[in-house]
Design a protein around this motif. Structure first.
Motif: not given
Length: 298
Positions: A119, A295, A123-125, A116, A92, A292-293
């Motif tokens: 991602r 994906v 990573y995704e929020l 940015t 994370e 963020f984790t």
């Protein structure tokens, strides 16, 4: 433009980490955090640091738990993404940002550049959180006196309470754990965290009505950076009576009575009831945390 060179650091060149500007004041956010030099990585272009990241874990951890410091220079989003993408640990990512960043164009741009890059690295929020820091200048929150607090030596009692609390949770990390492995996994992750903290097991407390009916639990802890509110939870059948404030007030007093000169805490920004209780208890927001984790891969 030359390609960036990604490299890990060690004791001999750890100073390179400090050569990048710090517009989001991450250094202040981590003034009590110990980062191991060999868990730091940088991206260099023509010998200059253009992105950096520091992974973090407890003193006894053999692998980092998260990335909690990540910066990119202006226009170097892709170098930052490559830095995260090629790291040996896919864990994370936490970004601790100044409050009010959305109103300051400079801070907003710096934060967005990091988002940015994250991602682009896959990573995704997960969630945006408020971080709090109580100090004696805030004044101790009043204890309502409605509940009785007792230590409980049996982990099974806490496990059962956590399962019930997480059945109606608003916490994004807990919801993710429930999605991944059900209520048992969510409860066990909380217990594992409580155990991981270096504070005494005897601090964990169950709250009861004067008639002896369990209402919820509060877990005052010390993490490696100091005293904090480890967990506040009210059982589903007792929601709606404001008991979370009682638990938070007791947790604060408990830590102060054991020498705490500050108390850290956090809650999801979307958890409006808990955020309101922190405000009522006199906890000011000192930072925002964006989690963020990686994906998930099917």
């Amino acid at each position: 433009m030359t390609d960036p060179v990604i490299r890990a650091l060690d004791e001999s060149d750890a100073h390179l980490f400090d050569t990048l500007p710090d517009p989001l004041d991450a250094r202040a956010a981590h003034r009590l955090t110990h980062h191991r030099p060999d868990w730091k990585r940088v991206a260099l272009r023509d010998g200059e640091v253009v992105a950096r990241a520091a992974w973090w874990g407890g003193p006894d951890d053999t692998e980092p738990l998260n990335v909690n410091w990540f910066d990119v220079a202006e226009g170097e989003d892709e170098a930052g993404a490559e830095l995260l993408r090629t790291a040996p640990w896919q864990v994370e990512l936490e970004l601790n940002l100044p409050p009010g960043r959305r109103e300051d164009p400079r801070l907003h741009a710096a934060a967005e550049a990091r988002f940015t890059a994250a991602r682009a690295a896959g990573y995704e929020l997960l969630v945006e959180r408020f971080l709090y820091r109580w100090t004696p200048a805030c004044g101790l929150p009043e204890r309502p006196g409605r509940l009785v607090f007792r230590a409980e030596p049996d982990d099974a009692v806490f496990f059962d309470a956590l399962r019930r609390i997480h059945s109606v949770t608003l916490d994004a990390h807990s919801l993710r754990a429930v999605e991944d492995g059900g209520l048992d996994r969510a409860a066990q992750e909380e217990l594992d965290f409580f155990r991981w903290c270096p504070s005494p097991r005897e601090w964990w407390q169950i709250a009861y009505t004067p008639q002896g009916e369990p209402v919820g639990m509060h877990i005052p802890v010390h993490n490696p950076s100091g005293p904090c509110v480890g967990f506040i939870g009210v059982l589903p059948e007792h929601r709606g009576h404001g008991y979370a404030y009682d638990l938070l007030a007791e947790c604060t007093h408990f830590l102060v009575e054991r020498g705490a000169e500050f108390v850290s805490a956090g809650t999801d920004q979307g958890n409006f009831p808990m955020a309101a209780n922190f405000t009522k208890a006199g906890y000011p927001v000192v930072r925002e945390r964006i989690n963020f984790t990686p994906v998930r891969r099917e």
